[in-house]
Design an enzyme around this catalytic site. Structure first.
Site, PDB file in Angstrom:
ATOM      1  N   LYS A  18       0.642  -1.109   0.092  1.00  0.00           N
ATOM      2  CA  LYS A  18      -0.173   0.107  -0.035  1.00  0.00           C
ATOM      3  C   LYS A  18       0.992   1.043   0.300  1.00  0.00           C
ATOM      4  O   LYS A  18       0.468   2.380  -0.749  1.00  0.00           O
ATOM      5  CB  LYS A  18      -0.854  -0.004   1.353  1.00  0.00           C
ATOM      6  CG  LYS A  18      -1.998  -0.848   1.105  1.00  0.00           C
ATOM      7  CD  LYS A  18      -3.117  -0.809   2.268  1.00  0.00           C
ATOM      8  CE  LYS A  18      -2.549  -0.702   3.538  1.00  0.00           C
ATOM      9  NZ  LYS A  18      -2.290  -1.929   4.094  1.00  0.00           N
ATOM     10  N   LYS A 188      -7.576 -16.428  -8.472  1.00  0.00           N
ATOM     11  CA  LYS A 188      -9.147 -16.464  -7.790  1.00  0.00           C
ATOM     12  C   LYS A 188      -9.316 -15.220  -7.317  1.00  0.00           C
ATOM     13  O   LYS A 188      -8.760 -14.312  -6.605  1.00  0.00           O
ATOM     14  CB  LYS A 188      -8.920 -17.429  -6.579  1.00  0.00           C
ATOM     15  CG  LYS A 188      -8.740 -18.841  -6.799  1.00  0.00           C
ATOM     16  CD  LYS A 188     -10.056 -19.483  -7.572  1.00  0.00           C
ATOM     17  CE  LYS A 188      -9.979 -20.842  -8.001  1.00  0.00           C
ATOM     18  NZ  LYS A 188     -11.142 -21.104  -8.587  1.00  0.00           N
ATOM     19  N   CYS A 382      25.692   5.739  12.143  1.00  0.00           N
ATOM     20  CA  CYS A 382      25.056   5.895  13.573  1.00  0.00           C
ATOM     21  C   CYS A 382      25.970   4.951  14.477  1.00  0.00           C
ATOM     22  O   CYS A 382      27.160   5.018  14.773  1.00  0.00           O
ATOM     23  CB  CYS A 382      23.535   5.688  13.715  1.00  0.00           C
ATOM     24  SG  CYS A 382      23.101   6.384  15.081  1.00  0.00           S
ATOM     25  N   HIS A 508      22.050   9.591  10.110  1.00  0.00           N
ATOM     26  CA  HIS A 508      21.680   8.833   8.926  1.00  0.00           C
ATOM     27  C   HIS A 508      21.376   9.260   7.699  1.00  0.00           C
ATOM     28  O   HIS A 508      20.426   9.770   7.384  1.00  0.00           O
ATOM     29  CB  HIS A 508      20.171   8.039   9.304  1.00  0.00           C
ATOM     30  CG  HIS A 508      20.411   7.383  10.691  1.00  0.00           C
ATOM     31  ND1 HIS A 508      20.290   6.081  10.898  1.00  0.00           N
ATOM     32  CD2 HIS A 508      20.294   7.725  11.853  1.00  0.00           C
ATOM     33  CE1 HIS A 508      20.409   5.462  12.056  1.00  0.00           C
ATOM     34  NE2 HIS A 508      20.435   6.619  12.581  1.00  0.00           N
ATOM     35  N   GLU A 510      20.945   8.003   5.089  1.00  0.00           N
ATOM     36  CA  GLU A 510      19.898   7.294   3.979  1.00  0.00           C
ATOM     37  C   GLU A 510      18.468   7.803   4.079  1.00  0.00           C
ATOM     38  O   GLU A 510      17.905   7.635   3.133  1.00  0.00           O
ATOM     39  CB  GLU A 510      20.094   5.725   4.604  1.00  0.00           C
ATOM     40  CG  GLU A 510      19.229   5.408   6.037  1.00  0.00           C
ATOM     41  CD  GLU A 510      20.175   5.669   6.983  1.00  0.00           C
ATOM     42  OE1 GLU A 510      21.374   6.049   7.123  1.00  0.00           O
ATOM     43  OE2 GLU A 510      19.837   4.779   8.033  1.00  0.00           O
TER      44      GLU A 510
HETATM   45  N1  GLN Z   1      22.700   2.755  19.818  1.00  0.00           N
HETATM   46  C1  GLN Z   1      23.362   3.783  19.313  1.00  0.00           C
HETATM   47  C2  GLN Z   1      22.938   5.140  20.085  1.00  0.00           C
HETATM   48  O1  GLN Z   1      21.786   5.148  20.899  1.00  0.00           O
HETATM   49  C3  GLN Z   1      23.124   3.985  17.916  1.00  0.00           C
HETATM   50  C4  GLN Z   1      21.645   4.132  17.524  1.00  0.00           C
HETATM   51  C5  GLN Z   1      21.656   3.938  16.198  1.00  0.00           C
HETATM   52  O2  GLN Z   1      22.456   3.149  15.288  1.00  0.00           O
HETATM   53  N2  GLN Z   1      20.595   4.436  15.544  1.00  0.00           N
HETATM   54  O3  GLN Z   1      23.727   5.926  20.256  1.00  0.00           O
END
Ligand code: GLN
Length: 531
Positions: A18, A188, A382, A508, A510
């Site tokens: 979805k 079906k 991270c 992050h 990404e």
């Molecule tokens: N566990 C790690 C922290 O809290 C990294 C967290 C993560 O990779 N999003 O800093």
């Protein structure tokens, strides 16, 4: 024009896609010049998915305003390039919490608080608020779960009312599944008929049906569904399995989905012309890629959806360079010094994944060591960045007990330490350092060259950070702190300049990669993997 609403529901089974369909509809409307936003309602009681294990619902996606959301929000952003936020991700838990808090304040004094009208009103209010605050032409609202679930009932009733009240401005797109029975050699349609009946039982007549199928369906079958479900023939579509999810908008457009949506909402389809040129060029590059490379994803969750945004960011970055990236999942729980070389053999690059807790961490550290020593392009994200720092501390600085306080609270070399502001926080829901923060890049660093600008904004989700007390020692030994938060001084990026490409980011990257705007770090990482 008054905002138009498209409500996407699903029947028969979950995991029909979805989110992809909602995102595709968003993209197709955008391609005609309309502004859109997409919202998801998740019918579970958690306030947000931030406290869920990825095995439950896949990765937790973080928006720039710091909301922890369902991974479908990632699809919305990647397909449409829009920024989503708090109002785009709602759960039953949040709806109830608001109503209950209001009740305690005395806002409903004297009244009995009920699912209907109080909960349903709150659901409708959240749809309307998103429309009025964004002012977009179309709000697409995806209802998580499957029609008939007890927990989606309040949402269905809210939608029934909403559709009735906003007559002509609300459209329901219902996605179902058409199984193929090998033994009978037949598709079906009965489950679809039942699903539509269920929806009709809730008082909602679907306007458009999209049948998910593993193989192509003949027209006569779609016509049969049309006749049994009271849905016009030209409003029944199929969504077949395709090699790339990014082909879905083109496939739906070829069948006329955008035209049908506009027509059902009383809009002139001839008034706008769709331009999907750039999108089509991306899909062509995806299928036409002449080179390929393999990248190791070192993580602990052996589940496609757990690192969804990283996988997609790699696809975006590689496709733009006409490269096909093959992802090899390497389970960090099974990695040690004796087998890391075997596990990473033939990989052009390594990604050390985000994570929490001790399980699989030593494997991530081993992978970081192997990649650094063998000069394999490596991106740590991270927790992955934190593992790179620990590895460097142990094997280059000689701090043999180096660790993160998250994993070993007793270590003398807590090169990763809990952030000061986190030390007084006890609740776990929504309390991490979340969302977009600024980061100043060091003038001569690799990352400064990659981004091409001095200050970047990236999304975070963590409690621990690089311990600045050790910064000088790291820099002297060859790990450079190349990205710093200008307000707090927190180290957000580390890199090892003596390596070809060895970068760890506390944020992050990404989350902000999209189909038409791949993320520069991923683009450069893939480039380095293919040199
Ligand atoms: N566990 C790690 C922290 O809290 C990294 C967290 C993560 O990779 N999003 O800093």
């Amino acid at each position: 024009m008054a905002t138009k609403h498209i409500i996407v529901t699903g029947g028969v089974v979950s995991s029909l896609g979805k989110g992809i369909i909602s995102s595709s509809i968003g993209k197709l409307l955008q391609s005609r010049g309309y502004s859109v936003t997409i919202q998801k309602f998740d019918p579970y009681i958690n306030i947000d998915p931030g406290t869920l294990n990825p095995y439950e619902h896949g990765e937790c996606y973080v928006t720039s305003d710091g909301t922890e959301t369902d991974l479908d929000l990632g699809h919305y952003e990647r397909f449409t390039g829009i920024r989503t936020g708090r109002m785009n991700s709602l759960t039953t838990g949040r709806i109830f919490k608001t109503v209950i808090e209001r009740e305690r304040k005395g806002d409903y004094l004297g009244k009995t608080i009920q699912i209907v009208p109080h909960i349903t009103d709150e659901i409708k209010r959240n749809i309307s608020v998103l429309a009025s605050t964004t002012g977009v032409d179309f709000v697409i609202t995806e209802i998580g779960g499957t029609i008939g679930d007890i927990e989606s009932a309040p949402f269905m009733e809210a939608i029934r009312q909403f559709k009735w009240e906003q007559e002509g401005n609300v459209l329901n797109v219902h996605l179902t599944y058409v199984p193929y029975l090998c033994a009978a050699g037949e598709f079906k349609t009965k489950p679809t008929q039942h699903s539509v009946k269920e929806l009709q039982g809730d008082g909602i007549q679907p306007d458009i049906l999209i049948l998910r199928t593993e193989k192509h369906l003949d027209r006569h079958l779609l016509d049969k569904v049309s006749s049994f479900c009271n849905v016009a023939k030209d409003c029944v579509f199929q969504s077949e399995n395709l090699p790339s999810i990014y082909e879905v908008p083109l496939n739906m457009q070829a069948q006329g989905l955008d035209t049908a949506i506009l027509r059902c909402l009383g809009m002139d389809d001839a008034a706008t012309v769709s331009d999907m040129t750039q999108w089509k060029a991306f899909v062509d590059k995806y299928y036409g890629a002449s080179r390929s490379c393999e990248v190791a994803l070192v993580g602990k969750y052996d589940l496609q959806d757990a690192y969804k945004s990283i996988r997609e960011a790699l696809v975006h970055a590689a496709t733009h360079q006409e490269i096909k990236v093959n992802i090899r999942f390497v389970n960090s729980e099974n990695i040690d010094a004796s087998n890391v070389g075997e596990a990473l053999r033939g990989c052009a690059g390594v990604i050390i994944c985000p994570g929490f807790g001790t399980r699989g961490t030593e494997g991530k550290i081993e992978a970081a060591r192997y990649a650094r020593e063998h000069d394999i392009p490596t991106l740590g994200i991270c927790f992955g960045m934190q593992m790179m720092v620990i590895e460097f501390a142990r094997n280059v600085l000689g701090y043999t007990d180096a660790n993160s306080n998250e994993l070993d609270p007793q270590t003398c070399h807590n090169v990763i330490d809990m952030m000061q502001e986190q030390k007084t926080i006890t609740a776990l829901g929504g309390t991490m350092r979340l969302g977009e923060f600024a980061c100043r890049l060091a003038p001569t660093s690799l990352v400064r060259r990659i981004y091409g600008i001095d200050v970047i904004y990236e999304r975070h989700r963590h409690r621990y950070e690089f311990n600045s007390a050790f910064r000088e020692a790291f820099e002297a030994a060859g790990m450079k702190c190349s990205g710093i938060n200008p307000d707090s001084g927190l180290v957000e990026i580390v890199e090892v300049p003596s390596r070809r490409w060895y970068v760890g980011t506390q944020f992050h990257p990404e989350y902000s990669s999209t189909v038409l705007a791949p993320h520069p770090l991923f683009v450069d990482f893939v480039k380095a993997c293919n040199l």
